[in-house]
Each structure stands twice: as structure tokens, then as C-alpha cells.
Design a protein around this motif. Sequence first.
Motif, PDB file in Angstrom:
ATOM      1  N   VAL A 208       0.816  -1.211   0.000  1.00 56.09           N
ATOM      2  CA  VAL A 208       0.000   0.000   0.000  1.00 56.09           C
ATOM      3  C   VAL A 208       0.853   1.266   0.000  1.00 56.09           C
ATOM      4  O   VAL A 208       0.328   2.370  -0.112  1.00 56.09           O
ATOM      5  CB  VAL A 208      -0.975   0.015   1.199  1.00 56.09           C
ATOM      6  N   GLY A 209       2.178   1.113   0.130  1.00 49.33           N
ATOM      7  CA  GLY A 209       3.042   2.274   0.090  1.00 49.33           C
ATOM      8  C   GLY A 209       4.446   1.966   0.571  1.00 49.33           C
ATOM      9  O   GLY A 209       4.824   0.804   0.775  1.00 49.33           O
ATOM     10  N   LEU A 210       5.219   3.025   0.749  1.00 45.41           N
ATOM     11  CA  LEU A 210       6.589   2.932   1.248  1.00 45.41           C
ATOM     12  C   LEU A 210       6.797   3.995   2.316  1.00 45.41           C
ATOM     13  O   LEU A 210       6.123   5.025   2.323  1.00 45.41           O
ATOM     14  CB  LEU A 210       7.615   3.214   0.131  1.00 45.41           C
ATOM     15  N   THR A 211       7.745   3.748   3.206  1.00 42.88           N
ATOM     16  CA  THR A 211       8.271   4.806   4.063  1.00 42.88           C
ATOM     17  C   THR A 211       9.775   4.874   3.852  1.00 42.88           C
ATOM     18  O   THR A 211      10.436   3.846   3.669  1.00 42.88           O
ATOM     19  CB  THR A 211       7.961   4.589   5.556  1.00 42.88           C
ATOM     20  N   ILE A 212      10.314   6.086   3.860  1.00 40.77           N
ATOM     21  CA  ILE A 212      11.731   6.321   3.617  1.00 40.77           C
ATOM     22  C   ILE A 212      12.284   7.153   4.756  1.00 40.77           C
ATOM     23  O   ILE A 212      11.829   8.277   4.998  1.00 40.77           O
ATOM     24  CB  ILE A 212      11.948   7.056   2.284  1.00 40.77           C
ATOM     25  N   GLY A 213      13.255   6.605   5.486  1.00 42.80           N
ATOM     26  CA  GLY A 213      13.885   7.340   6.569  1.00 42.80           C
ATOM     27  C   GLY A 213      14.815   8.405   6.032  1.00 42.80           C
ATOM     28  O   GLY A 213      15.621   8.140   5.134  1.00 42.80           O
ATOM     29  N   LEU A 214      14.727   9.619   6.584  1.00 41.15           N
ATOM     30  CA  LEU A 214      15.537  10.752   6.137  1.00 41.15           C
ATOM     31  C   LEU A 214      16.319  11.340   7.301  1.00 41.15           C
ATOM     32  O   LEU A 214      15.793  11.481   8.410  1.00 41.15           O
ATOM     33  CB  LEU A 214      14.645  11.833   5.518  1.00 41.15           C
ATOM     34  N   GLY A 215      17.555  11.679   7.045  1.00 38.77           N
ATOM     35  CA  GLY A 215      18.387  12.306   8.068  1.00 38.77           C
ATOM     36  C   GLY A 215      18.207  13.807   8.103  1.00 38.77           C
ATOM     37  O   GLY A 215      17.363  14.371   7.393  1.00 38.77           O
ATOM     38  N   PRO A 216      18.996  14.509   8.915  1.00 39.28           N
ATOM     39  CA  PRO A 216      18.871  15.964   9.024  1.00 39.28           C
ATOM     40  C   PRO A 216      19.421  16.663   7.789  1.00 39.28           C
ATOM     41  O   PRO A 216      20.204  16.102   7.034  1.00 39.28           O
ATOM     42  CB  PRO A 216      19.720  16.285  10.263  1.00 39.28           C
ATOM     43  N   GLY A 217      18.991  17.898   7.597  1.00 33.53           N
ATOM     44  CA  GLY A 217      19.515  18.690   6.495  1.00 33.53           C
ATOM     45  C   GLY A 217      18.424  19.135   5.546  1.00 33.53           C
ATOM     46  O   GLY A 217      17.245  18.840   5.732  1.00 33.53           O
ATOM     47  N   GLU A 218      18.849  19.845   4.496  1.00 37.40           N
ATOM     48  CA  GLU A 218      17.906  20.400   3.531  1.00 37.40           C
ATOM     49  C   GLU A 218      18.191  19.897   2.124  1.00 37.40           C
ATOM     50  O   GLU A 218      17.722  20.474   1.154  1.00 37.40           O
ATOM     51  CB  GLU A 218      17.991  21.936   3.556  1.00 37.40           C
ATOM     52  N   GLY A 219      18.951  18.834   1.969  1.00 37.26           N
ATOM     53  CA  GLY A 219      19.315  18.335   0.654  1.00 37.26           C
ATOM     54  C   GLY A 219      18.189  17.583  -0.026  1.00 37.26           C
ATOM     55  O   GLY A 219      17.042  17.586   0.421  1.00 37.26           O
ATOM     56  N   GLY A 220      18.546  16.925  -1.128  1.00 38.29           N
ATOM     57  CA  GLY A 220      17.572  16.131  -1.858  1.00 38.29           C
ATOM     58  C   GLY A 220      17.382  14.766  -1.241  1.00 38.29           C
ATOM     59  O   GLY A 220      17.969  14.424  -0.210  1.00 38.29           O
ATOM     60  N   LEU A 221      16.587  13.956  -1.905  1.00 35.69           N
ATOM     61  CA  LEU A 221      16.213  12.651  -1.364  1.00 35.69           C
ATOM     62  C   LEU A 221      17.420  11.744  -1.190  1.00 35.69           C
ATOM     63  O   LEU A 221      17.522  11.027  -0.186  1.00 35.69           O
ATOM     64  CB  LEU A 221      15.189  12.003  -2.298  1.00 35.69           C
ATOM     65  N   ALA A 222      18.362  11.756  -2.127  1.00 34.58           N
ATOM     66  CA  ALA A 222      19.537  10.883  -2.035  1.00 34.58           C
ATOM     67  C   ALA A 222      20.375  11.216  -0.803  1.00 34.58           C
ATOM     68  O   ALA A 222      20.750  10.329  -0.033  1.00 34.58           O
ATOM     69  CB  ALA A 222      20.382  11.008  -3.300  1.00 34.58           C
ATOM     70  N   ALA A 223      20.668  12.496  -0.606  1.00 35.14           N
ATOM     71  CA  ALA A 223      21.503  12.909   0.528  1.00 35.14           C
ATOM     72  C   ALA A 223      20.802  12.670   1.857  1.00 35.14           C
ATOM     73  O   ALA A 223      21.421  12.219   2.830  1.00 35.14           O
ATOM     74  CB  ALA A 223      21.875  14.384   0.390  1.00 35.14           C
ATOM     75  N   LEU A 224      19.516  12.942   1.914  1.00 36.22           N
ATOM     76  CA  LEU A 224      18.782  12.783   3.168  1.00 36.22           C
ATOM     77  C   LEU A 224      18.635  11.313   3.544  1.00 36.22           C
ATOM     78  O   LEU A 224      18.730  10.948   4.719  1.00 36.22           O
ATOM     79  CB  LEU A 224      17.412  13.438   3.053  1.00 36.22           C
ATOM     80  N   ALA A 225      18.394  10.442   2.555  1.00 34.96           N
ATOM     81  CA  ALA A 225      18.287   9.014   2.850  1.00 34.96           C
ATOM     82  C   ALA A 225      19.629   8.468   3.323  1.00 34.96           C
ATOM     83  O   ALA A 225      19.690   7.674   4.272  1.00 34.96           O
ATOM     84  CB  ALA A 225      17.803   8.255   1.612  1.00 34.96           C
ATOM     85  N   ALA A 226      20.717   8.896   2.691  1.00 36.00           N
ATOM     86  CA  ALA A 226      22.047   8.426   3.087  1.00 36.00           C
ATOM     87  C   ALA A 226      22.406   8.869   4.498  1.00 36.00           C
ATOM     88  O   ALA A 226      23.190   8.206   5.187  1.00 36.00           O
ATOM     89  CB  ALA A 226      23.093   8.927   2.092  1.00 36.00           C
TER      90      ALA A 226
END
Length: 246
Positions: A208-226
Amino acid sequence: MMSNAALTVLAACLSLLLPALPAAAQAARADAPAATRTVLSVSWQAGYCAARPKSRGCADFSAAASEARQFSLHSLWQPRRSYCGVEASLKQQARKGKWIDLPELALADGTKARLAAAMPAVRVGLDRQQWLRSGSCVAASPEAYYGRSLDLLDELNASAVPALLAGKAGGEVTLSEVRAAFDAAFGNGTGERVRLSCRKAGERQMVVGLTIGLGPGEGGLAALAAASPPTRSRCTAGFTAAAQGG
């Protein structure tokens, strides 16, 4: 037994080594991903509506629509936080479920149009409920909250990840496949920040969907996920839509 001179030399050596140990530990901690700051939650509408056909967001859903081949926005939320600074009466109203009666959000016309396309349940007030419940803990205003959320969603939908689910045509997709697609799109290891959200529909487990953990900061999806630590997913496989002809 050691002589006094030998003991003095040993003590001097230890005094040089011991201060370095905390610094090394701090460096190791600095290299490790920080705790998850926010979580991007997106819906796979074909699977969601197959599992919950009577949901308010599925009234006009069509598997043939272009929106059925991409992710929809559910929310951007902070772990273990909700209704930040929201008055008790408004919080109680949001929890009752009649979301369309909640205060209308002040959004720019462009943001309002993007949100209506990205969140099918806007027509029943989901955007208002999610702003109070989750957005109030993430951003200073609904405009900032949804502008940021929609930018992240656009990045995800521009990748090969939704094409993977859409290409299954009602078949089964695995967590490993989704994480591999995420790695290819956003960088090795970022798929470990992804969970499948699944729900039973009869004998089938639906994605029914996905969840993606994001770190701190204001970057894009790649940087925040890493920048977020890896996570575990209870669901490891599911069907992407109702069975063909069923």
C-alpha cells in the motif's frame, strides 16, 4: 619489577594514548548516520485501494489513470512526535475523522494544485489533518511543509522506483527489488532506509506504500536518505494491485 624510570616512561606513554581514545570514538560516531529526523510516507494507490476499496481516497480511483503509476503523498513526519503546538480542541477535532471541517490551509495556488494532484484524499481533508498531526512538528507553515514534501515526492516519482511497481501489473514485488531500485536511483545503500507498507486483502498481502527514513539537512532525497540509519521492514513482499480481471 620495573624500575622507577621505566614506570615513569610507561605512565607518560599512557597519558599520550588515553586522550586519543575518546577522539577516535567521536570520529567513529561522526561517520555513522545520524538518527532518522523525518520519515517520508508515500502511498501506492493501486495496492491501497485494492486493500481498502471503501476508503474515502479511493472513491474515484482508476487503475488506468496516470496517477496509478506513481506514488501519492501521505505525509512527512517526525518519529514519536505529533500535533506540535496544536490546541487541544483542534487536536480532538482532527482525531474524530471529519477532516474537511478542519481549518482550510493557507497555500499558494501552485502548491494547492500540486497537492491536489499528489494527494487524492485532499477532497476529504487529509491535507488538513496531516498538517496538524505531522506538519506542525516539521515546518513553520503549511506552505513550507507541503512544498518540501512535494519536492521529495517528485524526486521519487521521477526515479525508476514507481516504474518497478507499475511494471508488475498486479503481480508481486519484493522488498529486495524495491531496495535495489532505490539504490540504483539514489545511491548504494539508500535502499536500506526503505520499508514496504503492506495490508492484507483476503488471502493476499498488498503493498500500500513505502516509508523512507531521512536524516537531518535540507538536501535532496539521495543525501537525506544516506544521512539516515538503515531500517528493518516487517513486510518483505506483496502484490501491487488487485488481480487482473478480479
